[in-house]
Scaffold this motif. Structure first.
Motif, short mmCIF file in Angstrom:
data_model
loop_
_atom_site.label_atom_id
_atom_site.label_comp_id
_atom_site.label_asym_id
_atom_site.label_seq_id
_atom_site.Cartn_x
_atom_site.Cartn_y
_atom_site.Cartn_z
N GLY A 1 -13.83 -26.09 8.96
CA GLY A 1 -15.26 -26.26 8.81
C GLY A 1 -16.00 -25.13 8.14
N TYR A 2 -15.29 -24.26 7.42
CA TYR A 2 -15.98 -23.18 6.70
C TYR A 2 -16.82 -23.75 5.57
N ARG A 3 -18.01 -23.17 5.37
CA ARG A 3 -18.91 -23.65 4.33
C ARG A 3 -18.35 -23.36 2.94
N TYR A 4 -17.73 -22.22 2.78
CA TYR A 4 -17.11 -21.89 1.50
C TYR A 4 -15.90 -21.00 1.73
N VAL A 5 -15.03 -20.96 0.76
CA VAL A 5 -13.81 -20.16 0.84
C VAL A 5 -13.77 -19.23 -0.37
N ILE A 6 -13.50 -17.95 -0.11
CA ILE A 6 -13.44 -16.96 -1.19
C ILE A 6 -11.99 -16.75 -1.58
N LEU A 7 -11.70 -16.91 -2.86
CA LEU A 7 -10.36 -16.68 -3.38
C LEU A 7 -10.35 -15.34 -4.10
N ASP A 8 -9.67 -14.38 -3.51
CA ASP A 8 -9.56 -13.03 -4.06
C ASP A 8 -8.41 -13.03 -5.06
N LYS B 1 0.41 -22.79 -4.86
CA LYS B 1 0.76 -23.75 -3.81
C LYS B 1 0.37 -23.21 -2.43
N GLU B 2 0.64 -21.93 -2.20
CA GLU B 2 0.30 -21.33 -0.92
C GLU B 2 -1.21 -21.21 -0.75
N MET B 3 -1.91 -20.90 -1.83
CA MET B 3 -3.37 -20.81 -1.76
C MET B 3 -3.97 -22.17 -1.40
N LEU B 4 -3.42 -23.23 -1.96
CA LEU B 4 -3.93 -24.57 -1.67
C LEU B 4 -3.76 -24.90 -0.20
N LYS B 5 -2.64 -24.50 0.38
CA LYS B 5 -2.43 -24.74 1.82
C LYS B 5 -3.50 -24.04 2.65
N GLN B 6 -3.80 -22.81 2.28
CA GLN B 6 -4.79 -22.05 3.04
C GLN B 6 -6.20 -22.59 2.84
N ILE B 7 -6.50 -23.05 1.62
CA ILE B 7 -7.81 -23.67 1.36
C ILE B 7 -8.01 -24.88 2.26
N LEU B 8 -6.99 -25.72 2.36
CA LEU B 8 -7.08 -26.92 3.20
C LEU B 8 -7.27 -26.55 4.66
N LYS B 9 -6.62 -25.47 5.09
CA LYS B 9 -6.77 -25.01 6.49
C LYS B 9 -8.22 -24.65 6.77
N TYR B 10 -8.83 -23.85 5.88
CA TYR B 10 -10.22 -23.44 6.09
C TYR B 10 -11.17 -24.62 5.97
N PHE B 11 -10.83 -25.55 5.10
CA PHE B 11 -11.64 -26.75 4.92
C PHE B 11 -11.70 -27.54 6.22
N VAL B 12 -10.55 -27.74 6.85
CA VAL B 12 -10.48 -28.48 8.11
C VAL B 12 -11.21 -27.73 9.22
N ARG C 1 -15.04 -9.78 4.94
CA ARG C 1 -14.30 -10.10 6.17
C ARG C 1 -15.11 -9.71 7.40
N GLU C 2 -15.82 -8.57 7.34
CA GLU C 2 -16.67 -8.15 8.45
C GLU C 2 -17.74 -9.20 8.75
N LEU C 3 -18.18 -9.88 7.69
CA LEU C 3 -19.21 -10.91 7.83
C LEU C 3 -18.65 -12.24 8.32
N GLY C 4 -17.32 -12.30 8.49
CA GLY C 4 -16.69 -13.52 9.00
C GLY C 4 -16.35 -14.53 7.93
N CYS C 5 -16.35 -14.12 6.67
CA CYS C 5 -16.04 -15.04 5.58
C CYS C 5 -14.55 -15.37 5.54
N ALA C 6 -14.24 -16.57 5.06
CA ALA C 6 -12.86 -16.97 4.85
C ALA C 6 -12.41 -16.43 3.50
N VAL C 7 -11.46 -15.51 3.50
CA VAL C 7 -10.99 -14.88 2.27
C VAL C 7 -9.49 -15.11 2.13
N ILE C 8 -9.08 -15.63 1.01
CA ILE C 8 -7.66 -15.81 0.70
C ILE C 8 -7.29 -14.78 -0.34
#
Length: 231
Positions: free
Chosen positions: A108-115, A95-106, A24-31
């Motif tokens: 423009g994040y290069r990748y999304v981390i699913l914790d 279902k909630e994770m999918l919503k958040q993935i789509l948000k980060y996708f839109v 998170r400190e590095l600015g990564c998208a983490v769900i």
């Protein structure tokens, strides 16, 4: 049509929260699946009602929320109860994770981390992950950390660890391993290397470009349709 998703997991008390904090400190998208798991079982939601029907009102706090400790004591000692709880919560969490993935996708994040703490145990989600990262620590360190953190006896800590797939087994299923057995600075250096490797990947960029092309095409069709209707 592959989405650039990174699955992050570990074992109980292996130090995954430390790795997530650095990411998170590095600015990564983490769900965070744990956070979502707490949100989907709030009173009046579908999962909450199903859990109360299945486990009884004894697992509720005075304010109606689920007593996670009481429920945890049940599922850690009974496999069938743990599977029942998973069958209730996992669909809502996903279902909630999918919503958040789509948000980060839109966005423009290069990748999304699913914790996902039980990424390797459930196994169904691993096929969607381009990379699977395991936060590892040696078994003696894991036990001592768990006993100290939760105030458990050795027998209680062993039972909690045994409820999950052993870290050495998870290690075989991971594409990247971060060894968190030592000092935080050593862990941080490993996370920085991982982040640099992920940033070098262009796979997600191509997915975004493809998605943008599709959306642009649909927008063009809609424009032509509106012009036709207005003429």
């Amino acid at each position: 049509s592959r989405m650039f998703l990174v699955g992050l997991s570990g074992g109980i008390a292996s130090g995954k929260s430390t790795v997530v904090a650095i990411l998170r400190e590095l600015g990564c998208a983490v769900i965070d699946a744990d956070v979502i798991a707490r949100e989907v079982v709030q009173p009046n939601l579908k999962a909450h009602q199903q859990i109360v029907r299945s486990f009884g009102t004894e697992i509720l706090l005075e304010n109606g929320e689920i007593n996670r400790e009481a429920l945890g004591n049940i599922i850690f000692s009974q496999l069938d109860k743990r599977q029942l709880l998973n069958s209730i919560t996992h669909p809502e969490i996903q279902k909630e994770m999918l919503k958040q993935i789509l948000k980060y996708f839109v966005l423009g994040y290069r990748y999304v981390i699913l914790d996902i703490p039980l990424l390797f145990e459930t196994n169904r989600l691993t096929k969607f992950m381009k990379y699977r990262v395991l936060v590892y620590c040696d078994p003696p360190t894991q036990l001592s950390r768990l006993m100290r953190r939760n105030g458990l006896s050795q027998a209680e800590a062993v039972a909690r660890v045994a409820a999950q797939l052993p870290l050495d087994e998870k290690r075989k299923l991971a594409t990247h391993v971060i060894d968190n057995s030592g000092e935080r600075e050593a862990t941080r250096r490993q996370v920085l290397r991982l982040h640099a490797n992920l940033e070098d990947s262009l796979e997600f960029l191509w997915v975004r470009l493809a998605a943008g092309t599709v959306l642009a095409g649909l927008g063009g069709l809609l424009f032509l349709l509106l012009r036709q209707l207005s003429s």
